[in-house]
Scaffold this motif. Structure first.
Motif, PDB file in Angstrom:
ATOM      1  N   VAL A   1       0.866  -1.178   0.000  1.00 14.13           N
ATOM      2  CA  VAL A   1       0.000   0.000   0.000  1.00 14.13           C
ATOM      3  C   VAL A   1       0.901   1.225   0.000  1.00 14.13           C
ATOM      4  CG1 VAL A   1      -1.794   1.325   1.174  1.00 14.13           C
ATOM      5  CG2 VAL A   1      -1.829  -1.171   1.283  1.00 14.13           C
ATOM      6  N   LEU A   2       0.628   2.150  -0.899  1.00 16.81           N
ATOM      7  CA  LEU A   2       1.409   3.380  -1.006  1.00 16.81           C
ATOM      8  C   LEU A   2       0.527   4.600  -0.782  1.00 16.81           C
ATOM      9  CD1 LEU A   2       3.290   2.719  -4.382  1.00 16.81           C
ATOM     10  CD2 LEU A   2       4.072   2.131  -2.075  1.00 16.81           C
ATOM     11  N   SER A   3       1.132   5.644  -0.280  1.00 15.02           N
ATOM     12  CA  SER A   3       0.532   6.970  -0.286  1.00 15.02           C
ATOM     13  C   SER A   3       1.124   7.727  -1.467  1.00 15.02           C
ATOM     14  CB  SER A   3       0.826   7.699   1.025  1.00 15.02           C
ATOM     15  OG  SER A   3       0.334   9.021   0.978  1.00 15.02           O
ATOM     16  N   THR A   4       0.284   8.170  -2.412  1.00 21.61           N
ATOM     17  CA  THR A   4       0.769   8.839  -3.620  1.00 21.61           C
ATOM     18  C   THR A   4      -0.087  10.066  -3.928  1.00 21.61           C
ATOM     19  OG1 THR A   4      -0.625   7.854  -5.357  1.00 21.61           O
ATOM     20  CG2 THR A   4       1.174   6.489  -4.494  1.00 21.61           C
ATOM     21  N   ASP A   5       0.330  10.798  -4.934  1.00 19.30           N
ATOM     22  CA  ASP A   5      -0.470  11.935  -5.404  1.00 19.30           C
ATOM     23  C   ASP A   5      -1.769  11.482  -6.049  1.00 19.30           C
ATOM     24  OD1 ASP A   5       1.466  13.702  -4.534  1.00 19.30           O
ATOM     25  OD2 ASP A   5       2.377  13.978  -6.519  1.00 19.30           O
TER      26      ASP A   5
ATOM     27  N   VAL B   1       5.828   4.288   1.183  1.00 20.09           N
ATOM     28  CA  VAL B   1       5.366   2.964   1.576  1.00 20.09           C
ATOM     29  C   VAL B   1       4.601   3.023   2.894  1.00 20.09           C
ATOM     30  CG1 VAL B   1       6.056   0.625   2.180  1.00 20.09           C
ATOM     31  CG2 VAL B   1       7.289   1.860   0.384  1.00 20.09           C
ATOM     32  N   ARG B   2       3.380   2.504   2.877  1.00 20.80           N
ATOM     33  CA  ARG B   2       2.598   2.317   4.098  1.00 20.80           C
ATOM     34  C   ARG B   2       2.607   0.856   4.519  1.00 20.80           C
ATOM     35  NH1 ARG B   2      -3.119   5.056   3.711  1.00 20.80           N
ATOM     36  NH2 ARG B   2      -2.901   4.895   5.983  1.00 20.80           N
ATOM     37  N   HIS B   3       2.766  -0.027   3.532  1.00 19.85           N
ATOM     38  CA  HIS B   3       2.904  -1.457   3.795  1.00 19.85           C
ATOM     39  C   HIS B   3       3.697  -2.056   2.651  1.00 19.85           C
ATOM     40  CE1 HIS B   3       1.951  -5.745   3.995  1.00 19.85           C
ATOM     41  NE2 HIS B   3       1.641  -5.554   5.271  1.00 19.85           N
ATOM     42  N   GLY B   4       4.743  -2.820   2.970  1.00 24.39           N
ATOM     43  CA  GLY B   4       5.561  -3.438   1.948  1.00 24.39           C
ATOM     44  C   GLY B   4       6.998  -2.968   2.029  1.00 24.39           C
ATOM     45  N   SER B   5       7.780  -3.312   1.000  1.00 27.52           N
ATOM     46  CA  SER B   5       9.212  -2.994   0.979  1.00 27.52           C
ATOM     47  C   SER B   5       9.537  -1.762   0.158  1.00 27.52           C
ATOM     48  CB  SER B   5      10.005  -4.199   0.432  1.00 27.52           C
ATOM     49  OG  SER B   5       9.858  -5.321   1.270  1.00 27.52           O
ATOM     50  N   GLY B   6       8.903  -1.609  -1.015  1.00 28.55           N
ATOM     51  CA  GLY B   6       9.176  -0.456  -1.855  1.00 28.55           C
ATOM     52  C   GLY B   6      10.471  -0.588  -2.622  1.00 28.55           C
ATOM     53  N   ASN B   7      11.115   0.532  -2.864  1.00 27.82           N
ATOM     54  CA  ASN B   7      12.316   0.545  -3.700  1.00 27.82           C
ATOM     55  C   ASN B   7      13.450  -0.294  -3.131  1.00 27.82           C
ATOM     56  OD1 ASN B   7      11.661   2.149  -5.973  1.00 27.82           O
ATOM     57  ND2 ASN B   7      11.876   4.027  -4.777  1.00 27.82           N
ATOM     58  N   ASN B   8      13.615  -0.243  -1.814  1.00 25.55           N
ATOM     59  CA  ASN B   8      14.826  -0.847  -1.254  1.00 25.55           C
ATOM     60  C   ASN B   8      14.682  -1.345   0.186  1.00 25.55           C
ATOM     61  OD1 ASN B   8      15.032   1.609   0.325  1.00 25.55           O
ATOM     62  ND2 ASN B   8      15.847   2.562  -1.537  1.00 25.55           N
TER      63      ASN B   8
ATOM     64  N   SER C   1      14.341   0.201   2.812  1.00 25.28           N
ATOM     65  CA  SER C   1      14.992   0.988   3.857  1.00 25.28           C
ATOM     66  C   SER C   1      14.584   2.449   3.914  1.00 25.28           C
ATOM     67  CB  SER C   1      16.523   0.898   3.729  1.00 25.28           C
ATOM     68  OG  SER C   1      16.933   1.405   2.466  1.00 25.28           O
ATOM     69  N   ASP C   2      14.350   3.103   2.759  1.00 26.34           N
ATOM     70  CA  ASP C   2      14.118   4.553   2.806  1.00 26.34           C
ATOM     71  C   ASP C   2      12.651   4.937   2.709  1.00 26.34           C
ATOM     72  OD1 ASP C   2      13.468   4.283   0.120  1.00 26.34           O
ATOM     73  OD2 ASP C   2      15.191   5.402  -0.627  1.00 26.34           O
ATOM     74  N   GLY C   3      11.735   3.956   2.609  1.00 23.11           N
ATOM     75  CA  GLY C   3      10.309   4.249   2.601  1.00 23.11           C
ATOM     76  C   GLY C   3       9.756   4.745   1.287  1.00 23.11           C
ATOM     77  N   THR C   4      10.562   4.742   0.221  1.00 23.76           N
ATOM     78  CA  THR C   4      10.081   5.205  -1.081  1.00 23.76           C
ATOM     79  C   THR C   4       9.677   4.026  -1.952  1.00 23.76           C
ATOM     80  OG1 THR C   4      12.239   5.150  -2.199  1.00 23.76           O
ATOM     81  CG2 THR C   4      11.653   7.163  -0.978  1.00 23.76           C
ATOM     82  N   GLU C   5       8.824   4.311  -2.934  1.00 21.39           N
ATOM     83  CA  GLU C   5       8.461   3.310  -3.946  1.00 21.39           C
ATOM     84  C   GLU C   5       8.353   4.000  -5.277  1.00 21.39           C
ATOM     85  OE1 GLU C   5       7.309   0.331  -6.428  1.00 21.39           O
ATOM     86  OE2 GLU C   5       6.095   2.148  -6.266  1.00 21.39           O
ATOM     87  N   GLY C   6       9.039   3.432  -6.283  1.00 26.99           N
ATOM     88  CA  GLY C   6       8.939   3.956  -7.628  1.00 26.99           C
ATOM     89  C   GLY C   6       9.541   5.339  -7.777  1.00 26.99           C
ATOM     90  N   ALA C   7       9.235   5.946  -8.930  1.00 26.01           N
ATOM     91  CA  ALA C   7       9.742   7.279  -9.243  1.00 26.01           C
ATOM     92  C   ALA C   7       8.811   7.927 -10.261  1.00 26.01           C
ATOM     93  CB  ALA C   7      11.165   7.201  -9.800  1.00 26.01           C
ATOM     94  N   VAL C   8       8.740   9.249 -10.222  1.00 26.52           N
ATOM     95  CA  VAL C   8       7.916  10.017 -11.158  1.00 26.52           C
ATOM     96  C   VAL C   8       8.722  11.192 -11.682  1.00 26.52           C
ATOM     97  CG1 VAL C   8       5.852  11.433 -11.459  1.00 26.52           C
ATOM     98  CG2 VAL C   8       5.759   9.423  -9.997  1.00 26.52           C
TER      99      VAL C   8
ATOM    100  N   HIS D   1     -10.245  -2.270  -3.732  1.00 22.96           N
ATOM    101  CA  HIS D   1      -9.156  -1.405  -3.269  1.00 22.96           C
ATOM    102  C   HIS D   1      -9.288  -1.130  -1.782  1.00 22.96           C
ATOM    103  CE1 HIS D   1      -7.067   2.431  -2.626  1.00 22.96           C
ATOM    104  NE2 HIS D   1      -6.342   2.157  -3.697  1.00 22.96           N
ATOM    105  N   ALA D   2     -10.477  -0.741  -1.353  1.00 19.47           N
ATOM    106  CA  ALA D   2     -10.700  -0.401   0.055  1.00 19.47           C
ATOM    107  C   ALA D   2     -10.453  -1.602   0.961  1.00 19.47           C
ATOM    108  CB  ALA D   2     -12.124   0.124   0.241  1.00 19.47           C
ATOM    109  N   ARG D   3     -10.850  -2.788   0.511  1.00 21.82           N
ATOM    110  CA  ARG D   3     -10.660  -3.976   1.334  1.00 21.82           C
ATOM    111  C   ARG D   3      -9.188  -4.330   1.469  1.00 21.82           C
ATOM    112  NH1 ARG D   3     -15.740  -7.579  -1.036  1.00 21.82           N
ATOM    113  NH2 ARG D   3     -17.379  -6.287  -0.081  1.00 21.82           N
ATOM    114  N   GLN D   4      -8.417  -4.136   0.400  1.00 14.81           N
ATOM    115  CA  GLN D   4      -6.978  -4.432   0.511  1.00 14.81           C
ATOM    116  C   GLN D   4      -6.297  -3.451   1.457  1.00 14.81           C
ATOM    117  OE1 GLN D   4      -4.862  -5.590  -2.956  1.00 14.81           O
ATOM    118  NE2 GLN D   4      -2.857  -5.070  -2.130  1.00 14.81           N
ATOM    119  N   VAL D   5      -6.654  -2.177   1.349  1.00  9.70           N
ATOM    120  CA  VAL D   5      -6.075  -1.187   2.255  1.00  9.70           C
ATOM    121  C   VAL D   5      -6.443  -1.513   3.695  1.00  9.70           C
ATOM    122  CG1 VAL D   5      -6.110   1.243   2.951  1.00  9.70           C
ATOM    123  CG2 VAL D   5      -6.002   0.640   0.515  1.00  9.70           C
TER     124      VAL D   5
END
Length: 265
Positions: free
Chosen positions: A159-163, A189-196, A198-205, A256-260
């Motif tokens: 689960v990510l928090s995004t724009d 990242v709110r749940h999961g590993s993300g990019n690495n 360690s730093d709480g980021t996922e992906g790039a824009v 979506h809501a159920r997964q979150v």
């Protein structure tokens, strides 16, 4: 369910598809390019192409879907470009072709074309991917990210928090990706590993280019993100503001809501 005319089916000899609907040209054509559907779509990422083609049509535009395979000319018209995940061997297979079309892809990105690159293609749109064996595969540098292969995989729901609101999906990657100093992440990242892990980021824009590790595939589970990509593509294709239709996404919203809720409690 999408209309079967909305997307080129793997295995067909044709590499592009324009639905034959004379007199139903709608609000304009949107050309969608799926890059390397054989080599870089092993985690169901073809679903992103099917989702986009179906939603383009539902919004009143005409989807024109192209498949780009290694060794072929890149489609002359491209408003929306997508790529998926693959094994390290798949990335090696497409590297030469990707470099051949590097200037075109960089130009499309600079001109504002919408792009979604998932997993392996996300890595190749970065600066470089270094395999676990130490082989360096140069990337396009469209996204300021660098990836190092690892023996341990990062697997599980995310689960990510995004724009684009909360985004859900599933990650399965061994690459550990680091963002450049000025690179904006796709999400936090709110749940999961993300990019690495360690730093709480996922992906790039960057501009209208989105890179992410999320499968699922990501777009059917996150209609708001799908419509953002379509909106950018529609504006480039027609020179006018995006004219969305009012779509019924209640099933996707509930899933979506159920997964979150399940992952965040």
């Amino acid at each position: 369910m999408s209309d079967p005319r909305d997307v080129t089916i793997l295995g067909e000899p044709a590499t592009s598809h324009r639905p034959a609907d004379p007199g139903h040209e709608g609000k304009g054509e949107i050309h969608l390019v799926h890059m390397y559907p054989r080599e870089m779509s092993i985690y169901g990422d073809l679903g992103n192409t099917r989702c986009l083609a179906a939603r383009v049509r539902r919004h009143g535009y005409v989807p024109v879907v192209h498949q780009h395979h290694p060794g072929q000319p890149f489609p002359e018209t491209a408003h929306l470009v997508v790529g998926g995940g693959g094994q390290d061997s798949g990335q090696a297979k497409v590297e030469e072709d990707l470099e051949r079309h590097a200037d075109r892809l960089r130009g499309l990105a600079a001109d504002g074309a919408a792009m979604l690159m998932v997993c392996g293609m996300y890595q190749l749109f970065g600066n470089a991917f270094v395999t676990v064996e130490g082989q360096t595969l140069p990337g396009l540098g469209i996204l300021d990210v660098t990836t190092q292969g690892n023996a341990t995989r990062m697997i599980g729901p995310v689960v990510l928090s995004t724009d684009f609101g909360d985004v859900v999906g599933y990650e399965n990657h061994s690459g550990s990706t680091t963002l450049g100093a000025g690179q904006t992440p796709f999400g936090r990242v709110r749940h999961g590993s993300g990019n690495n892990r360690s730093d709480g980021t996922e992906g790039a824009v960057s501009g209208h280019v989105v890179g992410s590790y999320l499968h699922g595939p990501i777009l059917p589970a996150n209609p708001r993100l799908a419509d953002a990509l379509i909106g950018w593509a529609a504006e480039q294709a027609t020179g006018r503001d995006f004219q969305p239709a009012e779509l019924d996404d209640e099933v996707a919203r509930q899933a979506h809501a159920r997964q979150v809720s399940r992952l965040l409690g």
